[in-house]
Design an enzyme around this catalytic site. Structure first.
Site, PDB file in Angstrom:
ATOM      1  N   VAL A  14       0.836  -1.215   0.000  1.00 55.31           N
ATOM      2  CA  VAL A  14       0.000   0.000   0.000  1.00 55.31           C
ATOM      3  C   VAL A  14       0.869   1.261   0.000  1.00 55.31           C
ATOM      4  O   VAL A  14       0.547   2.248  -0.672  1.00 55.31           O
ATOM      5  CB  VAL A  14      -0.998  -0.009   1.178  1.00 55.31           C
ATOM      6  CG1 VAL A  14      -1.942   1.184   1.086  1.00 55.31           C
ATOM      7  CG2 VAL A  14      -1.805  -1.305   1.208  1.00 55.31           C
ATOM      8  N   ALA A  33      -7.255  19.306  -3.993  1.00 57.70           N
ATOM      9  CA  ALA A  33      -6.969  19.597  -2.581  1.00 57.70           C
ATOM     10  C   ALA A  33      -6.753  21.088  -2.337  1.00 57.70           C
ATOM     11  O   ALA A  33      -6.853  21.557  -1.216  1.00 57.70           O
ATOM     12  CB  ALA A  33      -5.730  18.827  -2.145  1.00 57.70           C
ATOM     13  N   GLY A 134     -10.677  -1.824   0.839  1.00 59.37           N
ATOM     14  CA  GLY A 134      -9.682  -1.314  -0.113  1.00 59.37           C
ATOM     15  C   GLY A 134     -10.088   0.003  -0.740  1.00 59.37           C
ATOM     16  O   GLY A 134     -10.238   1.013  -0.052  1.00 59.37           O
ATOM     17  N   LYS A 205     -12.875  -5.144   9.968  1.00 59.51           N
ATOM     18  CA  LYS A 205     -13.540  -4.147   9.110  1.00 59.51           C
ATOM     19  C   LYS A 205     -15.009  -3.988   9.509  1.00 59.51           C
ATOM     20  O   LYS A 205     -15.544  -2.878   9.556  1.00 59.51           O
ATOM     21  CB  LYS A 205     -13.439  -4.571   7.646  1.00 59.51           C
ATOM     22  CG  LYS A 205     -11.991  -4.557   7.142  1.00 59.51           C
ATOM     23  CD  LYS A 205     -11.873  -5.330   5.846  1.00 59.51           C
ATOM     24  CE  LYS A 205     -10.481  -5.284   5.267  1.00 59.51           C
ATOM     25  NZ  LYS A 205     -10.240  -6.289   4.239  1.00 59.51           N
TER      26      LYS A 205
END
Ligand code: NDP
Ligand code: HSE
Length: 436
Positions: A14, A33, A134, A205
């Protein structure tokens, strides 16, 4: 505007995906952003390890502690995993006034209450979209998009590795062990893959989803967890003949006396969309009282898919850095002083349908005994199927599908069936959900 500096902890699957996505989509991300988001510092276990991606422009620090204290780092991005060393690191980052982005579900499912309280006290944010499913933006959907609803239940395929294994076993007849190796090679599996195959990762999760859906603290220790390691080809095949697929589902539901929080292999009618979610894909069904059922689908594991969620969190944090903490979206959707202590139900209090497979001697009276036991437990039968005995065998498989029944009654019935002289092996029980 001054760029945002990110300190990255972890350069694995990741971490690498996050570096790549931020680099590739740098301009687009900055336009969204309102400022550049750049990784300025990183740390990993072994800085001498060859990496197949560029670390240009990133200062490598041997000490993760130094990174979370570094004065130039605005956001700490924790992509190491585990819940001991990283808990200390995340708490240190928060104490140092850093915002945190993490994909670490184990950490939040077990220590979320403490971490969110520390974040609140230090007026920083902990963002965790990558921790669940994910790249599927389920946290945002649940916490913001569905905020008008009273959530009734959530049912999801939330572990990519186990779904990949089940799909390959069903469609290609590949062995469990070799598909697991493939999932590991693709970077889907946890460091300890028993977390994937025993349902622990899915339970982490689900604990997070349940907390956000029902406004309760994350309570992983109360989750019921059963994985796919005991599933046999035979049951996958029989389920298919009956019009069902077996999936590892995480289910959390608001019931009369509390909240269900459970992960287990589950028969789902094959006509449901979620029954057709294959490979590493994840899908989460959320039932809200106003909107009805909604379904969220996408890649549940893998470097870039998860990086999609991690980078989205970085952008969110960058956008709200100047907002005062009282006006940020609460970590668990509900205001921190509005969390309830609704109990999590024990598994034996939960109601589900069941698939039962009995290995029975082909003798008169067996069915009568079995159906009497079920009737004694107020367990209503939906279907019964007796398979033919194999050549030269005196034993047959009997499959019974039941309507929803209380788990405690099913447990008693199974124990009584197993005690019958005509039942030759342990009864296989797989829970069944119609999801309608
Ligand atoms: P990896 O095992 O691929 O990477 C872990 C990284 O952490 C490595 O770079 C490793 O260093 C580093 N690390 C390990 N121990 C230490 C330590 N003591 N100090 C500093 N660095 C350390 O894991 P993933 O990238 O797969 O997962 C990272 C997190 O993301 C986990 O919480 C995982 O559950 C979560 N996640 C993973 C997904 C996936 O698809 N893989 C999807 C969603 C979430 P080194 O490289 O030197 O060994
Ligand atoms: N090991 C996890 C999975 C990674 O397979 O789903 C994504 O959280």
């Amino acid at each position: 505007m001054k760029p945002i500096n990110v300190g990255l902890l972890g350069l694995g699957t990741v971490g690498a995906g996050t570096i790549e996505v931020l680099r590739r989509n740098k301009e687009e991300i900055a336009r969204r952003a309102g400022r550049e988001i750049r990784i300025t510092h990183a740390s990993a276990r072994d800085l001498t390890k060859p990496r197949n991606f560029s670390l240009d422009g990133i200062a490598l620090l041997a000490s993760a502690d130094a990174l979370v204290a570094h004065p130039d780092v605005d956001i700490v991005c924790e992509l190491i995993g585990g819940d001991t060393f990283t808990k200390a690191l995340v708490l240190k980052a928060i104490a140092n006034g850093k915002h945190v982005v993490t994909a670490n579900k184990a950490l939040l499912a077990k220590h979320g209450t403490e971490i969110f309280a520390a974040a609140l006290e230090n007026r920083v944010t902990v963002a965790f979209e990558g921790a669940v499913a994910g790249g599927v933006p389920i946290i945002k959907a649940l916490r913001e998009g569905l905020t008008a609803n009273r959530i009734e239940w959530i049912a999801g395929i939330i572990n990519g590795t186990s779904n990949f294994i089940l799909s390959e076993m069903r469609s290609r007849g590949t062995s469990f062990a070799s598909v697991l190796k493939e999932a590991q090679a693709k970077g889907y599996a946890e460091t300890d893959p028993t977390f994937d195959i025993e349902g622990i990762d899915a339970a982490h999760k689900l604990t997070i989803l349940s907390a956000i859906a029902f406004g309760v603290p994350p309570q992983f220790d109360k989750a019921y967890t059963e994985g796919i390691s005991q599933l046999t080809d035979k049951d996958i095949k029989y389920a298919e003949q009956l019009g069902y697929r077996i999936k590892l589902l995480g289910i959390t539901r608001r019931a009369k006396d509390g909240i269900e929080l459970r992960v287990h292999p589950t028969l789902i009618p094959e006509k449901r969309l979620i029954a057709n979610v294959e490979g590493v894909m994840n899908a989460i069904l959320v039932k809200g009282d106003a909107v009805g059922a909604t379904l969220y689908y996408g890649r549940g594991a893998g470097g870039e898919a998860t990086a999609s969620a991690v980078v989205a969190d970085l952008v969110d944090v960058a956008r709200m850095m100047t907002a005062d903490p009282e006006h940020r979206v609460p970590h668990l959707s509900f205001q921190p002083d509005q969390l309830h202590d609704t109990p999590i139900l024990r598994m034996d209090q939960v109601e589900t349908g069941c698939y039962l497979r009995l290995r029975a001697y082909d003798r008169p009276g067996v069915m009568a005994d079995v159906t009497r036991i079920l009737a004694d437990g107020s367990i209503s039968i939906d279907a019964i199927l007796q398979k033919e005995a194999e050549e030269g065998e005196d034993l047959v498989d009997v499959i019974i599908l039941t309507h929803r029944s209380v788990e405690a009654n099913v447990n008693t019935a199974i124990a009584r069936m197993e005690a019958l002289p005509t039942i030759a092996a342990k009864v296989v029980r797989i829970r069944l959900e119609e999801l309608n």
